[in-house]
Structure formats: structure tokens, C-alpha cells
Design a protein around this motif. Structure first.
Motif, PDB file in Angstrom:
ATOM      1  N   VAL A 141      -0.843 111.400  73.284  1.00  0.00           N
ATOM      2  CA  VAL A 141      -1.549 110.141  73.449  1.00  0.00           C
ATOM      3  C   VAL A 141      -2.308 109.869  72.166  1.00  0.00           C
ATOM      4  N   GLN A 142      -1.958 108.781  71.501  1.00  0.00           N
ATOM      5  CA  GLN A 142      -2.698 108.358  70.319  1.00  0.00           C
ATOM      6  C   GLN A 142      -3.734 107.321  70.732  1.00  0.00           C
ATOM      7  N   GLN A 143      -4.908 107.420  70.146  1.00  0.00           N
ATOM      8  CA  GLN A 143      -5.984 106.511  70.497  1.00  0.00           C
ATOM      9  C   GLN A 143      -6.469 105.760  69.266  1.00  0.00           C
ATOM     10  N   LEU A 144      -6.863 104.518  69.491  1.00  0.00           N
ATOM     11  CA  LEU A 144      -7.462 103.712  68.433  1.00  0.00           C
ATOM     12  C   LEU A 144      -8.548 102.858  69.057  1.00  0.00           C
ATOM     13  N   SER A 145      -9.732 102.903  68.475  1.00  0.00           N
ATOM     14  CA  SER A 145     -10.838 102.102  68.996  1.00  0.00           C
ATOM     15  C   SER A 145     -10.829 100.736  68.331  1.00  0.00           C
ATOM     16  N   LEU A 146     -10.800  99.696  69.177  1.00  0.00           N
ATOM     17  CA  LEU A 146     -10.877  98.335  68.666  1.00  0.00           C
ATOM     18  C   LEU A 146     -12.322  97.882  68.533  1.00  0.00           C
ATOM     19  N   GLY A 147     -13.219  98.592  69.162  1.00  0.00           N
ATOM     20  CA  GLY A 147     -14.640  98.250  69.170  1.00  0.00           C
ATOM     21  C   GLY A 147     -15.272  98.741  70.448  1.00  0.00           C
ATOM     22  N   ARG A 148     -16.394  98.171  70.789  1.00  0.00           N
ATOM     23  CA  ARG A 148     -17.103  98.593  71.998  1.00  0.00           C
ATOM     24  C   ARG A 148     -16.757  97.745  73.209  1.00  0.00           C
ATOM     25  N   ASN A 149     -16.074  96.641  72.998  1.00  0.00           N
ATOM     26  CA  ASN A 149     -15.880  95.673  74.078  1.00  0.00           C
ATOM     27  C   ASN A 149     -14.467  95.690  74.631  1.00  0.00           C
ATOM     28  N   TRP A 150     -14.273  94.897  75.651  1.00  0.00           N
ATOM     29  CA  TRP A 150     -13.050  94.908  76.438  1.00  0.00           C
ATOM     30  C   TRP A 150     -11.844  94.446  75.619  1.00  0.00           C
ATOM     31  N   GLY A 167      -9.197  91.619  71.951  1.00  0.00           N
ATOM     32  CA  GLY A 167     -10.257  91.589  72.952  1.00  0.00           C
ATOM     33  C   GLY A 167     -11.486  90.908  72.426  1.00  0.00           C
ATOM     34  N   LEU A 168     -12.636  91.268  72.995  1.00  0.00           N
ATOM     35  CA  LEU A 168     -13.881  90.593  72.631  1.00  0.00           C
ATOM     36  C   LEU A 168     -14.316  90.893  71.205  1.00  0.00           C
ATOM     37  N   ASP A 169     -13.819  91.993  70.638  1.00  0.00           N
ATOM     38  CA  ASP A 169     -14.161  92.329  69.262  1.00  0.00           C
ATOM     39  C   ASP A 169     -13.132  91.832  68.261  1.00  0.00           C
ATOM     40  N   GLY A 170     -12.176  91.003  68.701  1.00  0.00           N
ATOM     41  CA  GLY A 170     -11.175  90.466  67.795  1.00  0.00           C
ATOM     42  C   GLY A 170      -9.809  91.050  68.063  1.00  0.00           C
ATOM     43  N   ALA A 171      -8.934  90.996  67.053  1.00  0.00           N
ATOM     44  CA  ALA A 171      -7.556  91.471  67.186  1.00  0.00           C
ATOM     45  C   ALA A 171      -7.170  92.251  65.942  1.00  0.00           C
ATOM     46  N   LEU A 172      -6.209  93.173  66.123  1.00  0.00           N
ATOM     47  CA  LEU A 172      -5.697  93.913  64.970  1.00  0.00           C
ATOM     48  C   LEU A 172      -4.267  94.347  65.219  1.00  0.00           C
ATOM     49  N   LEU A 173      -3.568  94.655  64.100  1.00  0.00           N
ATOM     50  CA  LEU A 173      -2.262  95.281  64.139  1.00  0.00           C
ATOM     51  C   LEU A 173      -2.429  96.755  63.806  1.00  0.00           C
ATOM     52  N   TRP A 174      -1.617  97.583  64.446  1.00  0.00           N
ATOM     53  CA  TRP A 174      -1.732  99.032  64.280  1.00  0.00           C
ATOM     54  C   TRP A 174      -0.338  99.611  64.078  1.00  0.00           C
ATOM     55  N   ASN A 175      -0.183 100.398  63.014  1.00  0.00           N
ATOM     56  CA  ASN A 175       1.052 101.146  62.794  1.00  0.00           C
ATOM     57  C   ASN A 175       0.786 102.594  63.165  1.00  0.00           C
ATOM     58  N   PRO A 176       1.255 103.048  64.318  1.00  0.00           N
ATOM     59  CA  PRO A 176       0.903 104.402  64.768  1.00  0.00           C
ATOM     60  C   PRO A 176       1.543 105.506  63.925  1.00  0.00           C
ATOM     61  N   ARG A 177       2.580 105.177  63.143  1.00  0.00           N
ATOM     62  CA  ARG A 177       3.230 106.212  62.336  1.00  0.00           C
ATOM     63  C   ARG A 177       2.338 106.692  61.200  1.00  0.00           C
ATOM     64  N   GLY A 179      -0.944 105.379  60.875  1.00  0.00           N
ATOM     65  CA  GLY A 179      -2.332 105.174  61.263  1.00  0.00           C
ATOM     66  C   GLY A 179      -2.990 103.954  60.644  1.00  0.00           C
ATOM     67  N   SER A 180      -2.232 103.153  59.915  1.00  0.00           N
ATOM     68  CA  SER A 180      -2.828 101.983  59.258  1.00  0.00           C
ATOM     69  C   SER A 180      -3.127 100.894  60.272  1.00  0.00           C
ATOM     70  N   ARG A 181      -4.101 100.083  59.941  1.00  0.00           N
ATOM     71  CA  ARG A 181      -4.501  98.977  60.819  1.00  0.00           C
ATOM     72  C   ARG A 181      -4.822  97.756  59.979  1.00  0.00           C
ATOM     73  N   LEU A 182      -4.604  96.592  60.566  1.00  0.00           N
ATOM     74  CA  LEU A 182      -4.869  95.337  59.872  1.00  0.00           C
ATOM     75  C   LEU A 182      -5.624  94.403  60.805  1.00  0.00           C
ATOM     76  N   PRO A 183      -6.921  94.190  60.563  1.00  0.00           N
ATOM     77  CA  PRO A 183      -7.663  93.238  61.395  1.00  0.00           C
ATOM     78  C   PRO A 183      -7.159  91.817  61.157  1.00  0.00           C
ATOM     79  N   LEU A 184      -7.202  90.994  62.204  1.00  0.00           N
ATOM     80  CA  LEU A 184      -6.733  89.628  62.122  1.00  0.00           C
ATOM     81  C   LEU A 184      -7.890  88.639  62.222  1.00  0.00           C
ATOM     82  N   LEU A 185      -8.038  87.764  61.243  1.00  0.00           N
ATOM     83  CA  LEU A 185      -8.913  86.590  61.284  1.00  0.00           C
ATOM     84  C   LEU A 185     -10.300  86.848  61.838  1.00  0.00           C
TER      85      LEU A 185
END
Length: 587
Positions: A141-150, A167-177, A179-185
Motif C-alpha cells: 500500500v503506497q500512501q500520499l498525503s494531499l493535505g489535512r482535508n477531505w 479535495g478541499l486542499d486542491g488537486a495533484l497528479l501522482w506518479n507512484p513509480r 514518487g513525483s507529484r504535480l500540484p494543479l492550479l
């Protein structure tokens, strides 16, 4: 495929100490999740149950196992059904048999969204704990925190390499291979998310706007779509975006151009398959459409959505009020006689006249409606309480009706004339219970402000005789013994207290509930007391304070209980094994 789930399977059993003699079904809970699978199967999540229907609308079976509201559904290419719920778990089902294939446990809060990867080999889930979880075949199980909110929406890119969460903290793209992430707008508040077959990603926010992104996460455009929050998004197989909003609209889009709009109740969920669209709504209905906008069928899955119960004085009728705003009348055999409509929001209070000929129903819309029981005719609609009705009680002579509201006001009505006789501010918070003394001279009221009050009603006005700070937290249930000598209160402090109705003396405290105690009912002979609460239990007590029985196995926190003259005890909930509206016992 499912061998990798073995280490995560959690047993979940909870049997009733006493089975109900009958389970009534009729009221509806919001259809918060929908999915469509092979051979046209329709899956609907209503309350803690999943109902499966054939394409022609016939019910196949009800799946039970979740212990709280089902929030999300998806179906893998091989037909396996995935569900996520407010009980923090995900479940995998074989829809053809109804068997549970596994339970995925790990989230710390409600699971709001879950999706299979395009090949069905992985599962992505998002929760109110702010975490994305990717469940893999290797048992990891891989986990990634988007923030504190739903997190309200998750999805896989069409090739399965990128994951999206919003969710309430926005949106992001995640490459699980890697571990990179890209926040959106920035920090938009995402309420819905869907990845299209051409690689475009759509997000919808609480202000009614839709954002479009390309396959690499680059912003394409934003446009206004709904008057209220965008609550659901889905792409057709041909790449057409369809949105659903809290404004009740379903809109078909070509880019940012509106092609077609369907009007219904507030939309909670959408699913598309071939030429059909399935929508779930907060009015307790699911609607099946073709992609040209024609309504093909409407489903009303029963669920445990009862907010309040009342028996008629002679015990021949049971009235139940639901979250969908309807009142149902049932006979002694548990058969529905009629449905009383008119309320726009949840039914919050019910009271029969002493002769049983009339029924008052209060609603969260603030209005009290008086119905003639024999034919269901609406006779009166009384002036609305602000923010909703909290309690109703007819005087012993049947001529006066007391109503208490969330506006802290207590009113006394000449209900046949529709005339308000008295109005005064009774408490510092909303009223939750009302009862009259047998002689009709004293009115008792309870409130979420923790107090219990005695009012003397006279021609010249009203006088406060006594006010007690009765509990450490708000009072949410008030009941009077059949002889009028004892009052019982139920509180969010998890206790029940018995009071001398004349002197106000505390007789005893009944501890036992492990969460808020919500509603009370005395047995017809006055020797026992029933209580229900958020701990999903029905408890029976002697008036000497002894806990006689605890009945478990309900699927929802319990809000309503009523005890009829023939000894039937009604509880407003289904059980873990079967969807329902009211469970009937013979304790």
C-alpha cells in the motif's frame, strides 16, 4: 487476481442479540454512489447498503456489510464491484453471488472516492483523512498525503501510469513509480474529478466551475458550469464530459459549450456505460437516462433513513418520518397504508392527536403540517419555525398543539383554526422535546442548551416554574411515562436521567450508552424504558435503573424509537443484514 487481498481481509460480524420480528422498508436515503457494470447491472449505494438492479429495473439483491454510509462504487473489467464507505473501509464483492471477496482496511476516516485501474489490477482510494492510498497486487500500500482535508475524487490516467486526487486542499497528479507529484492550479476546492479516455482530466469545484487539464497536468481552461457546487463528473466512451451539480442539473458539454441540460434533484453521483447514464440524487432516487437525455427509469432503493417515529394512541398505526421529507403510515401488519408528502426537507417531529384522527408532522423546512389520518388529506400548514421544527406535542384535550423550533421559540396553537395563541423564547438553543402534564396545565420542554423546563400555561400568559441544567451536554430526547409522573431525558453526555415530573427531583441516572443517547420511549405499562443512540444500540431499562437488555446489530446511529400499546417496539433503522426503514421487536 484476488489472492493478493488475503492479508488484508478483515472479518466483520455483528449479530443481533434479538432479531426483529419484522423489518419494514419504504423510506429512502440519499443515493450517494452509483456504478454500471457488465450486462447492464446497476449498482446503487444508499445508506450503508448496495442494491443491484437488472437493466429492466428489477432488484437482484441487496449487499450488506458496511457499517456506515456507502460513499463510492466502481466496477472492474471482470465485473468485481468495489465500494468505499464512511466506516473507513473498502469492500470487494462478487455481484453475481453477493459474496464479499475482501475488505481493505487502513484509512483513518471516511472513504469518499475509490477507483479501479484500467486493467483492474490496482485500486486507488481517497479519504477524509487527506490521504491517497494505492493498493497493489504485491500486497503493498503506497500512501500520499494531499493535505489535512477531505479527498472527494480520485482517478487513473487512461494508461494507468498517473494518478489524480482532488479535495478541499486542491488537486495533484501522482506518479507512484518515482514518487513525483504535480500540484494543479493552486488551492482550488475540488468536489469532483474524472479522467477522460483521451487523457484530459476534469475537476469541479464548490463554486460551480469546471477546470480542464491535459494529460501532463497543464491547465487548459476553466468555465462556469453550475449555480452550486459541481458534485459529480464523468466522461462518456466517446469523450464527452457530463457534470452533475448540487443545483440538480446534469449537463452535457462540448468543451465549454452546453449541449444539453437535464433538471432533477441535487446530484450526488454519476456513472456512464455505452449509451446510458446513471445518476444518484439526494432525494433518495437513482435515475437512468440515455445519452440523448431521455429518462428511462427511476429507482427508489429502501434504506435506513428514519428520523422520527410515533404510534397512534390505540396502537393501530405507526407513523415514520424520513430524511427524504415523507411521512409513512403503517398498519399493525407492517403494511404501508399511505405516504404523506409536502415537506421539502427531513421530517423532524411527529405527534398524533389523543383521539388518533389527526397527525402533526414537523420538518426541517420549519413548517408543521396537520394531516387527517383516515385519508391523508393535508388540513393545515402552520407558520414556520426558523431553521426547522424540533418537537411537537398535543395537549390532552387535543385542542392545543405545542411546537418547539430550532429558533429557540415555543409556540402554542389553536391548530384547527391555524391560529398562534402563544409564542415565547423558551431556551438558549433549539428545542428537542415537549410533553404536557395529564391535566394540560404544565408544559415540559427540553433543549440542546442542556436544560429541562416546566411552564405553567394560564389565560393571562405563560410562567416559567422551574428550569434545571439537567445534563452536561445537550438533551436530545424527552419522554413522559404513561401515568404522567416521570420524565426521562436522553443526552449527548451518553446518559439517561429520570425525573419526578411534579417536583423536578432527579430520581436516577442511567449510564450505559457509549455515544450520544438520542431518543426514548416508555413501555405501555410504564415499567420499562427504551433508549436508542449514536452507538447503534437499543437498550431496555427498568425504572429502578437496571439495564435489562442491549440489542445491537443496527447499521446506522439510531435516532427514533416508539412503543405501541400492543407491545410492539419500533426502531428507526435497518440491520446489518438487511436494508430497511423500521425494525419491529417484541421485547
Amino acid at each position: 487476481m484476488w489472492k493478493w487481498l488475503g492479508w488484508m481481509v478483515v472479518g466483520l460480524t455483528c449479530a443481533l442479540a434479538q432479531q426483529p420480528v419484522q423489518l419494514l422498508a419504504g423510506h429512502r436515503a440519499a443515493v450517494g454512489a452509483v456504478a454500471m457494470g457488465p450486462e447492464g447491472v446497476l449498482a446503487l449505494g444508499a445508506d450503508a447498503y448496495i442494491q443491484l438492479y437488472r437493466p429492466d429495473g428489477r432488484l437482484v439483491r441487496t449487499l450488506s456489510g458496511h457499517t456506515d454510509t456507502v460513499r463510492t462504487l466502481d466496477i472492474a473489467p471482470d465485473g468485481t464491484l468495489l465500494s468505499g464507505a464512511a466506516d473507513t473501509t473498502l469492500r470487494l464483492w462478487n455481484p453475481s453471488t453477493g459474496a464479499t471477496r475482501g475488505v481493505l482496511s487502513g484509512h483513518r476516516d471516511q472513504v469518499w472516492s475509490a477507483r479501479f485501474s484500467p486493467d483492474g489490477q490496482r485500486i486507488l482510494s481517497g479519504s477524509a483523512d487527506g490521504e491517497l492510498r494505492l493498493w497493489t497486487q504485491q500486497g503493498q500500500v503506497q500512501q500520499l498525503s494531499l493535505g489535512r482535508n477531505w479527498i472527494y475524487g480520485v482517478g487513473f490516467s487512461p494508461d494507468g501510469t498517473l494518478l489524480a486526487g482532488g479535495g478541499l486542499d486542491g488537486a495533484l497528479l501522482w506518479n507512484p513509480r518515482d514518487g513525483s507529484r504535480l500540484p494543479l492550479l493552486g488551492r482550488i476546492s475540488v468536489q469532483a474529478l474524472a479522467w477522460g479516455p483521451d487523457g484530459r482530466l476534469a475537476t469541479g469545484d464548490r463554486d460551480g466551475r469546471i477546470q480542464l487539464w491535459d494529460a501532463r497536468g497543464s491547465f487548459v481552461q476553466q468555465f462556469s458550469a453550475h449555480r452550486l457546487a459541481v458534485s459529480a463528473l464523468v466522461w462518456s466512451g466517446t469523450g464527452q464530459l457530463i457534470s452533475g451539480g448540487q443545483d440538480g442539473q446534469i449537463i452535457f458539454w462540448a468543451g465549454d459549450k452546453l449541449l444539453r441540460s437535464l433538471q432533477s434533484a441535487s446530484v450526488l453521483s454519476l456513472a456512464v456505460s455505452e449509451n446510458r447514464l446513471l445518476s444518484g440524487h439526494d432525494d433518495g432516487r437513482a435515475r437512468l437516462w440515455n445519452l440523448q437525455g431521455a429518462l428511462l427509469q427511476t429507482q427508489e432503493p429502501p434504506a435506513a433513513s428514519v428520523a422520527v417515529l410515533a404510534y397512534s394512541p390505540n396502537g393501530s398505526l405507526l407513523a415514520s418520518g424520513g430524511w427524504e421529507g415523507e411521512v409513512w403510515l403503517w398498519n399493525r401488519r407492517g403494511q404501508p397504508l399511505r405516504r404523506l408528502s409536502g415537506a421539502e426537507l427531513e421530517i423532524t417531529a411527529l405527534a398524533f392527536t389523543p383521539d388518533g384522527r389527526f397527525l402533526a408532522a414537523g420538518s426541517r423546512d420549519g413548517q408543521t403540517r396537520i394531516y387527517e389520518v383516515e385519508n391523508g388529506r393535508l388540513l393545515q400548514t402552520l407558520e414556520a419555525h426558523g431553521n426547522g421544527v424540533g418537537a411537537l406535542a398535543f395537549a390532552p384535550n387535543g385542542r392545543a398543539l405545542a411546537s418547539g423550533g430550532r429558533d429557540r421559540l415555543l409556540r402554542v396553537w389553536d391548530w384547527q383554526a391555524g391560529k398562534k395563541v402563544l409564542e415565547f423564547r423558551a431556551h438558549e438553543s433549539h428545542l428537542t422535546g415537549l410533553a404536557w402534564s395529564p391535566d394540560g396545565r404544565t408544559l415540559y420542554s427540553s433543549s440542546s442548551d442542556e436544560s429541562l423546563a416546566w411552564w405553567t400555561l394560564r389565560p393571562e400568559g405563560v410562567r416559567l416554574e422551574r428550569r434545571l441544567m439537567a445534563h452536561a451536554r445537550g438533551i436530545y430526547g424527552l419522554a413522559q411515562s404513561p401515568d404522567g409522573r416521570t420524565l426521562a431525558t436522553a443526552s449527548h453526555d451518553q446518559t439517561i436521567k429520570l425525573w419526578d415530573a411534579r417536583s423536578g427531583a432527579l430520581l436516577r441516572t442511567l449510564p450505559g450508552h457509549t455515544e450520544a443517547a438520542q431518543a426514548l420511549a416508555f413501555s405501555p405499562d410504564g415499567r420499562r424504558l427504551a433508549s436508542v443512540g449514536w452507538d447503534k444500540t437499543l437498550r431496555l431499562w427498568s425504572l429502578q435503573g437496571q439495564l435489562l437488555q442491549t440489542i445491537r446489530g443496527f447499521v446506522r446511529p439510531l435516532y427514533a424509537v416508539a412503543w405501541g400499546r400492543d407491545g410492539s417496539l419500533a426502531v428507526g433503522s435497518g440491520t446489518l443484514r438487511q436494508a430497511g426503514t423500521v425494525a419491529l421487536f417484541r421485547p
